[in-house]
Design a protein around this motif. Structure first.
Motif, PDB file in Angstrom:
ATOM      1  N   ARG A   1      68.376  58.611  17.256  1.00  0.00           N
ATOM      2  CA  ARG A   1      69.943  59.003  16.727  1.00  0.00           C
ATOM      3  C   ARG A   1      70.217  60.408  17.151  1.00  0.00           C
TER       4      ARG A   1
ATOM      5  N   PRO B   1      64.088  58.337  14.031  1.00  0.00           N
ATOM      6  CA  PRO B   1      65.198  59.147  13.910  1.00  0.00           C
ATOM      7  C   PRO B   1      65.560  59.741  15.065  1.00  0.00           C
TER       8      PRO B   1
ATOM      9  N   SER C   1      61.603  52.630   3.688  1.00  0.00           N
ATOM     10  CA  SER C   1      61.538  52.733   5.019  1.00  0.00           C
ATOM     11  C   SER C   1      61.812  51.556   5.864  1.00  0.00           C
ATOM     12  N   TRP C   2      61.352  50.310   5.671  1.00  0.00           N
ATOM     13  CA  TRP C   2      61.508  49.355   6.117  1.00  0.00           C
ATOM     14  C   TRP C   2      62.486  48.352   5.589  1.00  0.00           C
ATOM     15  N   LYS C   3      63.286  48.785   4.905  1.00  0.00           N
ATOM     16  CA  LYS C   3      64.063  47.806   4.050  1.00  0.00           C
ATOM     17  C   LYS C   3      65.263  47.629   5.079  1.00  0.00           C
ATOM     18  N   ASP C   4      65.733  46.519   5.288  1.00  0.00           N
ATOM     19  CA  ASP C   4      67.139  45.973   6.044  1.00  0.00           C
ATOM     20  C   ASP C   4      68.157  46.523   5.128  1.00  0.00           C
ATOM     21  N   LEU C   5      69.197  47.156   5.561  1.00  0.00           N
ATOM     22  CA  LEU C   5      70.463  47.701   4.886  1.00  0.00           C
ATOM     23  C   LEU C   5      71.667  46.644   5.429  1.00  0.00           C
TER      24      LEU C   5
ATOM     25  N   LEU D   1      72.442  57.602   7.419  1.00  0.00           N
ATOM     26  CA  LEU D   1      71.000  57.169   8.146  1.00  0.00           C
ATOM     27  C   LEU D   1      71.359  56.924   9.400  1.00  0.00           C
TER      28      LEU D   1
ATOM     29  N   LEU E   1      69.322  50.719  10.990  1.00  0.00           N
ATOM     30  CA  LEU E   1      69.631  50.030   9.710  1.00  0.00           C
ATOM     31  C   LEU E   1      69.022  48.882   9.010  1.00  0.00           C
ATOM     32  N   ILE E   2      68.519  48.067  10.327  1.00  0.00           N
ATOM     33  CA  ILE E   2      67.764  46.854  10.126  1.00  0.00           C
ATOM     34  C   ILE E   2      66.800  46.720  11.090  1.00  0.00           C
ATOM     35  N   PHE E   3      65.541  46.225  11.000  1.00  0.00           N
ATOM     36  CA  PHE E   3      64.624  45.868  11.807  1.00  0.00           C
ATOM     37  C   PHE E   3      64.482  44.832  12.628  1.00  0.00           C
TER      38      PHE E   3
ATOM     39  N   SER F   1      65.139  61.223   8.438  1.00  0.00           N
ATOM     40  CA  SER F   1      64.314  60.198   7.937  1.00  0.00           C
ATOM     41  C   SER F   1      64.848  59.395   6.792  1.00  0.00           C
ATOM     42  N   ARG F   2      64.587  58.159   6.502  1.00  0.00           N
ATOM     43  CA  ARG F   2      65.119  57.635   5.163  1.00  0.00           C
ATOM     44  C   ARG F   2      64.297  58.473   3.952  1.00  0.00           C
TER      45      ARG F   2
END
Lengths: 253, 314
Positions: B80, B77, A249-253, A87, B59-61, A92-93
């Motif tokens: 990056r 994207p 798409s908006w999930k925090d990883l 990622l 990875l987070i927002f 895109s995810r």
């Protein structure tokens, strides 16, 4: 498109090296075993019994494999953080998810066709009959398993592996209960009728993919039916993947 | 392309903890890093370094505020395209081979197969993994994985390299190797943003330093500006004494014997000149004068402690 294939290709290589095909080989023994099981019967009955039992095993096994691969494809990568290098690339995810789904679909189809080929051979040897319709049944089993896997992928974007698995088993059972559809018309309670109608419109009707009975009893299955059933399945796969992408798409990883 | 490699404006990240309690991981962080800069992002564990990096990578927002990479919002994207990233713990599928994973990453960057293969070979050579290009990543040690991580981050010749504690958990030799690679990249003009909780790494490599504590940026400037903040660093003076009787006394403290005639005494920076004068006036031979701790480390610890104390009081 290249990115999608690159992810699918890596996932397939991983499946191969995790020796997932060993499970397929094991299943091949079970399918072969149906031939021995049906041995005491007369030739016609024997062929029918082999086809019926073996197709049932192939279906159950491929569906289970679809559940397992779909439920773990994303969650494993998130858990071990091996998703980060992917990622952090300009993709895109959604592309990542679609790549995973494509790999699972290819793996399930290959699996169903290998087992179908073995079944064709066993029937040919034991009864001297060639039933090409077995491959049609296997195609729809692969589509059905891909639908299951894509729903699992969607669930896994916001559920744990065990909850994903349990939810999918529930969805699969409801999707297989043909009388749910009859109940939507006959249920007395209006609230229940609404709930059943919602379920009917959301959950795929898995029985649509099963032509085992027709293949067993040498009944003709028209190519348009197979195409429609496959299209119906792909529609659900698309829907599940769109939902999965929206959730992921908006999930925090 | 924007002259600013990284920019954050009031970047805030809040997590929902147990029983709905809010956890502030990052509070209104404002950063500007020019292209070509080597930026060291330092702070203790849990200060918000990884949170900031994860937002920059997408990875987070953020809960509030914005982050851009070369002018593009970090969540997209496209931001990056010119970015290479190495996470704190480099993790890859153990079943895949080093070279095949690099080739796939090249494809994800839109590179041709020929360019990917060429760069993969060069980079595996650079990080000393060329003989292991066909090995599965599951057979690699932690240091090798980290070196592979650098290769994958550099594959597409990025203009910005973001590294999250790249030397964490590595032995001193592996740490040195990673820092050598980073020095080479710095000399090539690549913008480097790297986080660490070891100031000594940042000191030798970075042009600009950001110190973060409890989610807040408490210092942002050059190494010299940070050095200017040092006050009262204790110094250790070592000298040879012929006899204990002739030993000078510093505020009542007697020198400590180290070995034979070699003695040492610790004096505060403000008393250093006076102490040196006293020693030299007695004709004593001084062998070394060293700060008791690295001065920047002292500044860093003091800044963090004061900020955390202030935060606790408020």
């Amino acid at each position: 498109m290249r990115a999608l294939w690159a992810i699918a290709n890596l996932t397939l290589k991983e499946y191969a090296r995790r020796k997932l095909y060993v499970v397929t080989l094991l299943m091949m023994f079970i399918v072969a075993g149906t031939g021995l099981l049906a041995n005491p019967f007369t030739v016609g009955t024997q062929s029918r019994l082999i086809r019926d039992l073996a197709l049932l095993f192939i279906q159950l096994f491929t569906i289970f494999l679809g559940m397992a691969l779909g439920a773990t494809a994303l969650s494993n990568e998130i858990e071990r953080k091996s998703i980060y290098p992917f990622l952090s690339k300009p993709i895109s995810r959604g592309t990542y998810l679609r790549g995973k789904c494509l790999a699972i679909a290819i793996f399930l189809t290959a699996n169903a066709f290998v087992l179908g080929g073995l079944l064709l051979l066993i029937v040919r040897i034991s009864a001297g009959e060639t039933h090409w319709a077995i491959f049609s049944a296997c195609l729809l089993i692969a589509v059905e398993a891909t639908v299951v896997a894509s729903f699992c992928l969607f669930f896994s974007t916001f559920m744990t592996v065990s909850v994903t698995f349990a939810s999918m088993v529930l969805v699969y059972i409801v999707g297989n209960l043909s009388h749910v559809y009859a109940l939507t018309l006959t249920a007395d309670n209006p609230v229940m009728r609404v709930i059943l109608r919602v379920l009917k419109s959301i959950i795929p009707y898995f029985d649509y993919f099963s032509i085992r009975s027709a293949v067993t009893h040498n009944l003709p299955v028209s190519p348009p039916y197979i195409a429609t059933a496959a299209g119906y399945g792909l529609l659900y796969v698309t829907l599940a993947m769109l939902l999965a992408e929206a959730a992921f798409s908006w999930k925090d990883l | 392309m924007s002259a600013l490699a990284v920019q954050t404006e009031n970047l805030t990240k809040t997590y929902k903890g147990k029983r709905g309690k809010e956890i502030h991981a990052l509070g209104e962080l404002n950063l500007e890093i020019n292209a070509g800069t080597t930026f060291g992002f330092i702070g203790p564990n849990g200060a918000g370094k990884t949170t900031t990096i994860k937002i920059l990578i997408g990875l987070i927002f953020p809960t509030r505020g914005k982050a851009t990479v070369f002018g593009h919002p970090a969540a997209l994207p496209v931001s990056r395209k010119n970015l290479g990233y190495l996470s704190e713990v480099a993790s890859y599928s153990p079943h895949l081979e080093a070279e095949e994973l690099l080739l796939a990453f090249g494809t994800l960057h839109g590179m041709s197969a020929v360019d990917s293969a060429k760069n993969a070979k060069e980079l595996l050579d650079l990080v000393g993994l060329l003989p292991r290009q066909k090995s599965k990543l599951g057979e690699f040690s932690k240091g090798m994985l980290q070196r592979f991580g650098i290769a994958q981050a550099l594959l597409h010749n990025p203009k910005l390299l973001i590294l999250d504690e790249p030397t964490s958990g590595l032995d001193p030799i592996a740490q040195r190797e990673i820092l050598d690679v980073l020095t080479r990249l710095k000399n090539q003009g690549i913008t480097i943003f790297f986080s660490s909780h070891r100031l000594v790494e940042v000191q030798g490599l970075c042009d600009q330093v950001g110190i973060v504590s409890l989610g807040n940026l408490i210092f942002n400037g050059t190494i010299s500006q940070l050095e200017a903040k040092q006050q009262n660093v204790p110094y250790i003076i070592r000298f040879h004494l012929k006899s204990q009787a002739s030993a000078p006394r510093f505020g009542g403290e007697s020198p400590r014997q180290i070995d034979g005639t070699l003695h040492e005494v610790t004096v505060q920076q403000r008393n250093l000149n006076q102490a040196l004068h006293e020693i030299q006036s007695q004709g004593i031979e001084i062998t070394s004068i060293v700060p008791k701790r690295l001065p920047l480390e002292e500044v860093f610890i003091r800044m963090i402690t004061e900020h955390q104390k202030g935060d606790t009081l408020s």
